[in-house]
Motif scaffolding. Structure first.
Motif, PDB file in Angstrom:
ATOM      1  N   VAL A 106     -13.634  62.050  42.485  1.00  0.00           N
ATOM      2  CA  VAL A 106     -13.562  61.091  40.823  1.00  0.00           C
ATOM      3  C   VAL A 106     -13.090  59.904  41.243  1.00  0.00           C
ATOM      4  CG1 VAL A 106     -13.001  61.126  38.612  1.00  0.00           C
ATOM      5  CG2 VAL A 106     -13.588  63.635  39.677  1.00  0.00           C
ATOM      6  N   ARG A 107     -12.001  59.917  41.752  1.00  0.00           N
ATOM      7  CA  ARG A 107     -11.499  58.478  41.833  1.00  0.00           C
ATOM      8  C   ARG A 107     -12.274  57.471  42.671  1.00  0.00           C
ATOM      9  NH1 ARG A 107      -7.758  58.364  45.366  1.00  0.00           N
ATOM     10  NH2 ARG A 107      -7.224  60.725  45.798  1.00  0.00           N
ATOM     11  N   HIS A 108     -13.025  58.012  43.656  1.00  0.00           N
ATOM     12  CA  HIS A 108     -13.937  57.279  44.348  1.00  0.00           C
ATOM     13  C   HIS A 108     -15.098  56.967  43.639  1.00  0.00           C
ATOM     14  CE1 HIS A 108     -11.139  58.236  47.498  1.00  0.00           C
ATOM     15  NE2 HIS A 108     -11.544  59.519  47.954  1.00  0.00           N
ATOM     16  N   LEU A 109     -15.629  57.811  42.929  1.00  0.00           N
ATOM     17  CA  LEU A 109     -16.596  57.663  41.978  1.00  0.00           C
ATOM     18  C   LEU A 109     -16.535  56.638  40.986  1.00  0.00           C
ATOM     19  CD1 LEU A 109     -18.246  61.255  41.487  1.00  0.00           C
ATOM     20  CD2 LEU A 109     -19.420  59.263  42.954  1.00  0.00           C
ATOM     21  N   ASP A 120      -6.871  60.420  29.381  1.00  0.00           N
ATOM     22  CA  ASP A 120      -6.078  61.088  30.460  1.00  0.00           C
ATOM     23  C   ASP A 120      -6.675  62.312  30.519  1.00  0.00           C
ATOM     24  OD1 ASP A 120      -4.135  61.224  32.154  1.00  0.00           O
ATOM     25  OD2 ASP A 120      -2.448  61.454  30.733  1.00  0.00           O
ATOM     26  N   THR A 121      -7.072  62.543  31.879  1.00  0.00           N
ATOM     27  CA  THR A 121      -7.408  63.900  32.262  1.00  0.00           C
ATOM     28  C   THR A 121      -7.246  64.066  33.677  1.00  0.00           C
ATOM     29  OG1 THR A 121      -9.419  65.375  32.393  1.00  0.00           O
ATOM     30  CG2 THR A 121      -9.852  63.173  32.535  1.00  0.00           C
ATOM     31  N   TYR A 122      -7.051  65.308  34.210  1.00  0.00           N
ATOM     32  CA  TYR A 122      -6.755  65.874  35.517  1.00  0.00           C
ATOM     33  C   TYR A 122      -7.959  65.449  36.314  1.00  0.00           C
ATOM     34  CZ  TYR A 122     -10.118  69.753  35.384  1.00  0.00           C
ATOM     35  OH  TYR A 122     -10.864  70.533  35.353  1.00  0.00           O
ATOM     36  N   VAL A 123      -8.966  64.998  36.065  1.00  0.00           N
ATOM     37  CA  VAL A 123     -10.314  65.063  36.996  1.00  0.00           C
ATOM     38  C   VAL A 123      -9.952  63.668  37.510  1.00  0.00           C
ATOM     39  CG1 VAL A 123     -11.741  66.559  35.854  1.00  0.00           C
ATOM     40  CG2 VAL A 123     -11.742  64.018  35.052  1.00  0.00           C
ATOM     41  N   THR A 124      -9.344  62.711  36.823  1.00  0.00           N
ATOM     42  CA  THR A 124      -9.405  61.268  37.397  1.00  0.00           C
ATOM     43  C   THR A 124      -8.479  61.164  38.631  1.00  0.00           C
ATOM     44  OG1 THR A 124      -7.329  60.809  35.940  1.00  0.00           O
ATOM     45  CG2 THR A 124      -9.497  60.276  35.192  1.00  0.00           C
ATOM     46  N   HIS A 167     -18.529  82.505  31.095  1.00  0.00           N
ATOM     47  CA  HIS A 167     -17.692  81.570  30.645  1.00  0.00           C
ATOM     48  C   HIS A 167     -16.529  81.007  31.685  1.00  0.00           C
ATOM     49  CE1 HIS A 167     -19.467  82.265  26.601  1.00  0.00           C
ATOM     50  NE2 HIS A 167     -19.313  83.587  26.852  1.00  0.00           N
ATOM     51  N   PRO A 168     -16.935  80.143  32.663  1.00  0.00           N
ATOM     52  CA  PRO A 168     -15.967  79.565  33.702  1.00  0.00           C
ATOM     53  C   PRO A 168     -15.367  78.459  32.995  1.00  0.00           C
ATOM     54  CG  PRO A 168     -18.177  78.809  34.065  1.00  0.00           C
ATOM     55  CD  PRO A 168     -18.601  79.776  32.808  1.00  0.00           C
ATOM     56  N   THR A 169     -14.173  78.156  33.527  1.00  0.00           N
ATOM     57  CA  THR A 169     -13.465  77.070  33.170  1.00  0.00           C
ATOM     58  C   THR A 169     -14.036  75.612  33.797  1.00  0.00           C
ATOM     59  OG1 THR A 169     -11.466  78.542  32.896  1.00  0.00           O
ATOM     60  CG2 THR A 169     -11.041  75.958  33.118  1.00  0.00           C
ATOM     61  N   HIS A 170     -14.665  74.985  33.367  1.00  0.00           N
ATOM     62  CA  HIS A 170     -15.199  73.903  33.871  1.00  0.00           C
ATOM     63  C   HIS A 170     -14.590  72.554  33.522  1.00  0.00           C
ATOM     64  CE1 HIS A 170     -17.930  74.735  30.312  1.00  0.00           C
ATOM     65  NE2 HIS A 170     -17.960  73.274  30.373  1.00  0.00           N
ATOM     66  N   SER A 171     -14.772  71.459  34.286  1.00  0.00           N
ATOM     67  CA  SER A 171     -14.060  70.260  33.900  1.00  0.00           C
ATOM     68  C   SER A 171     -15.157  69.387  33.060  1.00  0.00           C
ATOM     69  CB  SER A 171     -14.003  69.479  35.298  1.00  0.00           C
ATOM     70  OG  SER A 171     -15.245  68.799  35.789  1.00  0.00           O
ATOM     71  N   PRO A 172     -14.549  68.342  32.265  1.00  0.00           N
ATOM     72  CA  PRO A 172     -15.337  67.591  31.560  1.00  0.00           C
ATOM     73  C   PRO A 172     -16.048  66.521  32.223  1.00  0.00           C
ATOM     74  CG  PRO A 172     -12.894  66.754  31.482  1.00  0.00           C
ATOM     75  CD  PRO A 172     -12.968  67.926  32.570  1.00  0.00           C
ATOM     76  N   LEU A 173     -16.066  66.329  33.678  1.00  0.00           N
ATOM     77  CA  LEU A 173     -16.629  65.423  34.494  1.00  0.00           C
ATOM     78  C   LEU A 173     -18.100  65.028  33.967  1.00  0.00           C
ATOM     79  CD1 LEU A 173     -16.511  63.384  36.455  1.00  0.00           C
ATOM     80  CD2 LEU A 173     -17.156  65.143  38.443  1.00  0.00           C
ATOM     81  N   GLY A 225      -9.399  70.920  47.315  1.00  0.00           N
ATOM     82  CA  GLY A 225      -8.811  70.033  46.526  1.00  0.00           C
ATOM     83  C   GLY A 225      -9.348  68.443  46.517  1.00  0.00           C
ATOM     84  N   SER A 226     -10.505  68.539  47.369  1.00  0.00           N
ATOM     85  CA  SER A 226     -11.277  67.157  47.442  1.00  0.00           C
ATOM     86  C   SER A 226     -12.072  66.979  46.227  1.00  0.00           C
ATOM     87  CB  SER A 226     -11.829  66.957  48.820  1.00  0.00           C
ATOM     88  OG  SER A 226     -13.140  67.881  48.756  1.00  0.00           O
ATOM     89  N   GLY A 227     -12.737  67.786  45.541  1.00  0.00           N
ATOM     90  CA  GLY A 227     -13.521  67.909  44.385  1.00  0.00           C
ATOM     91  C   GLY A 227     -14.941  68.031  44.633  1.00  0.00           C
TER      92      GLY A 227
END
Length: 227
Positions: A16-19, A7-11, A72-78, A39-41
């Motif tokens: 990401v939903r489309h991929l 469960d992660t925000y990237v979904t 050190h940016p905040t990056h997603s786990p994608l 906000g589209s990603g």
């Protein structure tokens, strides 16, 4: 793209939903531009591609130890679920992140061969200086909103720089809101919306349509917005 089971925000990000519903996303053009609303990603996808290719999340030259872990940016786990396929990743490249460019300049200024502090330049001047030095043929170049800080004329100059690099074998993956950047010759434009990922043409890109409408009647457009 591997299934995302945690469960992660990237979904919840549209791209990401489309991929997750596709087997793969093929990038067949030497220049691919991702467009879409905030906000589209776009930036999340660009970042994940860069990390999967071997760039530092903070940006900078490909596989350059001087930049490894310095920003050190905040990056997603994608990137953990993203797999790049196709031709081998070249040994040369550059990842430009608009939001971390200042920190990247700081690293450049500490290098032994630095002749002039790029912090003495404007934002746009430092972007063009670094890209002029880093862009070469047969490399992978990933740009997240490269138009940030660039004047209209400098954006046009960057388009020319990209075009010349493509002729020498370079590949570019770009996230942008700029109708000027979208005009790179033969660029594939992929629009990210709530409904899906769809390749579009220059004349139908939202950034182009909105900019053209504004320039045709700027006062009327402003009145409409204010009212």
């Amino acid at each position: 793209m591997a299934p995302i089971e945690e469960d992660t925000y990237v979904t919840r990000i549209p791209v990401v939903r489309h991929l997750m519903q596709r087997e793969s996303l093929r990038l067949t053009s030497p220049v691919t531009c991702f467009v879409g609303d905030n906000g589209s990603g776009k930036s999340t996808l660009i970042e994940a591609i860069a990390i999967a290719a071997g760039f530092d999340p903070g940006g900078g030259p490909l596989r350059d130890r001087a930049f490894r872990g310095q920003i050190h940016p905040t990056h997603s786990p994608l990137s953990r679920w993203l797999t790049l396929r196709g031709r081998d990743i070249p040994m040369r490249g550059y990842f430009l992140r608009a939001e971390t460019h200042y920190d990247t300049v700081t690293v450049f200024d500490t290098l032994p061969d630095a002749e002039q502090s790029r912090h003495e330049m404007s934002h746009g001047e430092s972007v063009m200086s670094i890209l002029g030095e880093q862009i070469d043929g047969a490399g992978l170049y990933i740009f997240d909103e490269p138009e940030s800080g660039l004047s209209v004329v400098r954006q046009m100059a960057l388009v020319a720089e990209i075009y010349q690099a493509v002729r020498r074998g370079a590949q570019f993956i770009i996230a942008t809101h700029s109708p000027i950047m979208l005009a790179i010759p033969d660029a594939a434009i992929i629009d990210i919306t709530e409904e899906g990922l769809e390749e579009t043409v220059y004349e139908e890109a939202e950034a182009v349509i909105a900019t053209r409408e504004f320039l045709e009647d700027p006062q009327g457009t402003i009145r409409y917005i204010l009212e």
